[in-house]
Write a protein that holds these residues in place. Structure first.
Motif, PDB file in Angstrom:
ATOM      1  N   GLN A 221      -4.534  11.356  61.713  1.00 45.08           N
ATOM      2  CA  GLN A 221      -4.106  11.838  60.408  1.00 45.08           C
ATOM      3  C   GLN A 221      -4.561  10.882  59.307  1.00 45.08           C
ATOM      4  OE1 GLN A 221      -2.370  14.998  60.445  1.00 45.08           O
ATOM      5  NE2 GLN A 221      -3.289  14.692  62.461  1.00 45.08           N
ATOM      6  N   ALA A 222      -4.528  11.344  58.074  1.00 43.42           N
ATOM      7  CA  ALA A 222      -4.868  10.487  56.939  1.00 43.42           C
ATOM      8  C   ALA A 222      -3.884   9.318  56.876  1.00 43.42           C
ATOM      9  CB  ALA A 222      -4.807  11.289  55.641  1.00 43.42           C
ATOM     10  N   ASN A 223      -4.363   8.159  56.436  1.00 41.73           N
ATOM     11  CA  ASN A 223      -3.487   6.988  56.339  1.00 41.73           C
ATOM     12  C   ASN A 223      -2.828   6.879  54.968  1.00 41.73           C
ATOM     13  OD1 ASN A 223      -5.711   6.228  54.846  1.00 41.73           O
ATOM     14  ND2 ASN A 223      -5.969   4.236  55.819  1.00 41.73           N
ATOM     15  N   VAL A 224      -2.635   8.019  54.316  1.00 41.07           N
ATOM     16  CA  VAL A 224      -1.992   8.066  53.003  1.00 41.07           C
ATOM     17  C   VAL A 224      -0.475   8.027  53.169  1.00 41.07           C
ATOM     18  CG1 VAL A 224      -1.664   9.446  50.915  1.00 41.07           C
ATOM     19  CG2 VAL A 224      -3.903   9.383  52.032  1.00 41.07           C
ATOM     20  N   GLU A 225       0.175   7.116  52.455  1.00 40.07           N
ATOM     21  CA  GLU A 225       1.631   7.042  52.437  1.00 40.07           C
ATOM     22  C   GLU A 225       2.110   7.693  51.148  1.00 40.07           C
ATOM     23  OE1 GLU A 225       2.595   2.943  52.816  1.00 40.07           O
ATOM     24  OE2 GLU A 225       1.736   2.753  54.832  1.00 40.07           O
ATOM     25  N   VAL A 226       2.725   8.843  51.277  1.00 37.94           N
ATOM     26  CA  VAL A 226       3.047   9.662  50.109  1.00 37.94           C
ATOM     27  C   VAL A 226       3.991   8.937  49.152  1.00 37.94           C
ATOM     28  CG1 VAL A 226       4.034  11.840  49.330  1.00 37.94           C
ATOM     29  CG2 VAL A 226       2.701  11.773  51.437  1.00 37.94           C
ATOM     30  N   VAL A 227       5.012   8.279  49.683  1.00 36.82           N
ATOM     31  CA  VAL A 227       5.982   7.589  48.825  1.00 36.82           C
ATOM     32  C   VAL A 227       5.286   6.510  47.997  1.00 36.82           C
ATOM     33  CG1 VAL A 227       8.039   6.143  48.804  1.00 36.82           C
ATOM     34  CG2 VAL A 227       7.906   8.079  50.378  1.00 36.82           C
ATOM     35  N   THR A 228       4.387   5.764  48.632  1.00 38.68           N
ATOM     36  CA  THR A 228       3.643   4.729  47.915  1.00 38.68           C
ATOM     37  C   THR A 228       2.771   5.332  46.827  1.00 38.68           C
ATOM     38  OG1 THR A 228       3.605   3.323  49.884  1.00 38.68           O
ATOM     39  CG2 THR A 228       1.994   2.843  48.174  1.00 38.68           C
ATOM     40  N   GLU A 229       2.108   6.448  47.141  1.00 33.82           N
ATOM     41  CA  GLU A 229       1.231   7.082  46.161  1.00 33.82           C
ATOM     42  C   GLU A 229       2.025   7.593  44.956  1.00 33.82           C
ATOM     43  OE1 GLU A 229      -2.043   6.975  46.347  1.00 33.82           O
ATOM     44  OE2 GLU A 229      -1.927   5.999  48.308  1.00 33.82           O
ATOM     45  N   ILE A 230       3.193   8.177  45.206  1.00 31.50           N
ATOM     46  CA  ILE A 230       4.023   8.673  44.106  1.00 31.50           C
ATOM     47  C   ILE A 230       4.501   7.510  43.244  1.00 31.50           C
ATOM     48  CG2 ILE A 230       6.175   9.839  43.512  1.00 31.50           C
ATOM     49  CD1 ILE A 230       3.957  11.706  44.457  1.00 31.50           C
ATOM     50  N   SER A 231       4.895   6.399  43.873  1.00 32.42           N
ATOM     51  CA  SER A 231       5.321   5.214  43.117  1.00 32.42           C
ATOM     52  C   SER A 231       4.173   4.673  42.263  1.00 32.42           C
ATOM     53  CB  SER A 231       5.821   4.131  44.074  1.00 32.42           C
ATOM     54  OG  SER A 231       6.934   4.574  44.812  1.00 32.42           O
ATOM     55  N   ASP A 232       2.978   4.619  42.861  1.00 33.28           N
ATOM     56  CA  ASP A 232       1.808   4.146  42.115  1.00 33.28           C
ATOM     57  C   ASP A 232       1.467   5.097  40.968  1.00 33.28           C
ATOM     58  OD1 ASP A 232       1.635   2.006  43.824  1.00 33.28           O
ATOM     59  OD2 ASP A 232      -0.008   2.840  45.030  1.00 33.28           O
ATOM     60  N   LEU A 233       1.661   6.392  41.188  1.00 26.83           N
ATOM     61  CA  LEU A 233       1.380   7.377  40.151  1.00 26.83           C
ATOM     62  C   LEU A 233       2.313   7.189  38.954  1.00 26.83           C
ATOM     63  CD1 LEU A 233      -0.110   9.906  39.174  1.00 26.83           C
ATOM     64  CD2 LEU A 233       1.549  11.283  40.442  1.00 26.83           C
ATOM     65  N   ILE A 234       3.591   6.960  39.236  1.00 20.33           N
ATOM     66  CA  ILE A 234       4.554   6.740  38.156  1.00 20.33           C
ATOM     67  C   ILE A 234       4.214   5.465  37.390  1.00 20.33           C
ATOM     68  CG2 ILE A 234       6.980   6.244  37.652  1.00 20.33           C
ATOM     69  CD1 ILE A 234       7.702   8.021  40.062  1.00 20.33           C
ATOM     70  N   SER A 235       3.852   4.409  38.115  1.00 23.25           N
ATOM     71  CA  SER A 235       3.488   3.140  37.466  1.00 23.25           C
ATOM     72  C   SER A 235       2.257   3.312  36.586  1.00 23.25           C
ATOM     73  CB  SER A 235       3.229   2.064  38.519  1.00 23.25           C
ATOM     74  OG  SER A 235       4.396   1.794  39.266  1.00 23.25           O
ATOM     75  N   ALA A 236       1.253   4.060  37.089  1.00 21.62           N
ATOM     76  CA  ALA A 236       0.039   4.289  36.306  1.00 21.62           C
ATOM     77  C   ALA A 236       0.339   5.104  35.054  1.00 21.62           C
ATOM     78  CB  ALA A 236      -0.996   5.010  37.162  1.00 21.62           C
ATOM     79  N   GLN A 237       1.229   6.080  35.186  1.00 26.29           N
ATOM     80  CA  GLN A 237       1.596   6.909  34.039  1.00 26.29           C
ATOM     81  C   GLN A 237       2.293   6.076  32.970  1.00 26.29           C
ATOM     82  OE1 GLN A 237       4.272  10.085  34.994  1.00 26.29           O
ATOM     83  NE2 GLN A 237       4.113  11.051  32.994  1.00 26.29           N
ATOM     84  N   ARG A 238       3.204   5.200  33.399  1.00 24.18           N
ATOM     85  CA  ARG A 238       3.918   4.353  32.440  1.00 24.18           C
ATOM     86  C   ARG A 238       2.970   3.355  31.780  1.00 24.18           C
ATOM     87  NH1 ARG A 238       6.570   7.984  32.694  1.00 24.18           N
ATOM     88  NH2 ARG A 238       8.689   8.230  33.534  1.00 24.18           N
TER      89      ARG A 238
END
Length: 262
Positions: A221-238
């Motif tokens: 499977q992909a090694n993407v961690e969804v929780v980490t990506e969502i946290s990074d997305l929020i940080s990038a948005q801010r």
């Protein structure tokens, strides 16, 4: 005003960061996908007063300087090649690498590409191929009317021929590894090509000489961690919003300065 241009570089950097994160999230169900991250560095500085410079005729030295930064730049989007979770599929032609190594694939122009996606199929000639019809290397042809296809941890493909009960080896799935996996060039379709940064391809056999082993009826499977990506997305948005706020503040300061001359 310099602050406006500095903040603009921050906005552009975070825009690219969001693009990288969105691609990771979009591929969270892509077999063998390896996530990326955006890497940044600060830009060149304007040294208004250099630290350590002579501050007076008496030879005193400046303990601190005045350095005005120019913003941020993107230096790369490195790919993280960590192992993904193996998921059982029950399909005899599905294989996953547990450990080091890529499957070697011959593409239509005769060159080779590499993948961690082991969702293989069988074409009209009995060859084991990718979903795009590109043959796995070395080329393996499964005889017609054979049964009981098995792939062991070393990548040996065995079948039972008609009129026999003894498995016969018909081919060997090889693996290839690189000194710098992150230096591979993605070309789409879950494929990578080697580059001067990746180093020379090193072909070998699974479960030997440092190569990983092959697991039949499994897919990585992909090694993407969804929780980490969502946290990074929020940080990038801010971060984008704060840089936009700096642009707005700089604009207001310039407007105040302009009003003084009216």
């Amino acid at each position: 005003m310099r602050a406006m241009y500095t903040a603009a570089t921050g906005m552009m950097a975070q825009e690219l960061n969001v693009q990288v994160i969105s691609n990771n999230i979009a591929n969270m169900r892509t077999t063998g996908y390896k996530k990326q991250r955006a890497a940044f560095q600060d830009l060149i500085y304007d040294h208004v007063r250099r630290v350590g410079a002579q501050a007076s005729d008496q030879g005193t030295i400046l303990p601190v300087g005045v350095d005005v930064g120019g913003g941020v730049k993107t230096v790369g989007t490195p790919r993280l090649m960590g192992q993904g979770t193996l998921a059982s599929t029950g399909n005899e032609l599905d294989v996953a690498v547990r450990g080091e190594g890529f499957f070697k694939i011959q593409v239509p122009d005769g060159t080779y590409a590499y993948t961690r996606d082991g969702s293989f199929q069988m074409d009209a000639q009995g060859r084991i191929v990718t979903a795009q019809g590109n043959p796995v290397q070395p080329t393996i042809t499964v005889p017609q009317n054979s049964s009981g296809l098995t792939i062991n941890m070393q990548g040996q493909v065995s079948v039972v021929l008609p009129g026999s009960t003894t498995p016969v080896t018909v081919g060997q799935i090889g693996l290839t590894r690189f000194i710098n996996k992150a230096g591979l060039q993605p070309i789409g379709d879950n494929l990578f090509t080697d580059t001067p940064a990746s180093g020379t391809p090193q072909d070998g056999i699974a479960n030997a000489d440092g190569f990983g082993d092959i697991q039949q009826s499994n897919l990585e499977q992909a090694n993407v961690e969804v929780v980490t990506e969502i946290s990074d997305l929020i940080s990038a948005q801010r971060a984008y919003e704060m840089n936009a706020k700096v642009v707005s503040a700089a604009d207001q300061m310039m407007q105040s300065t302009a009003n003084m001359f009216r």
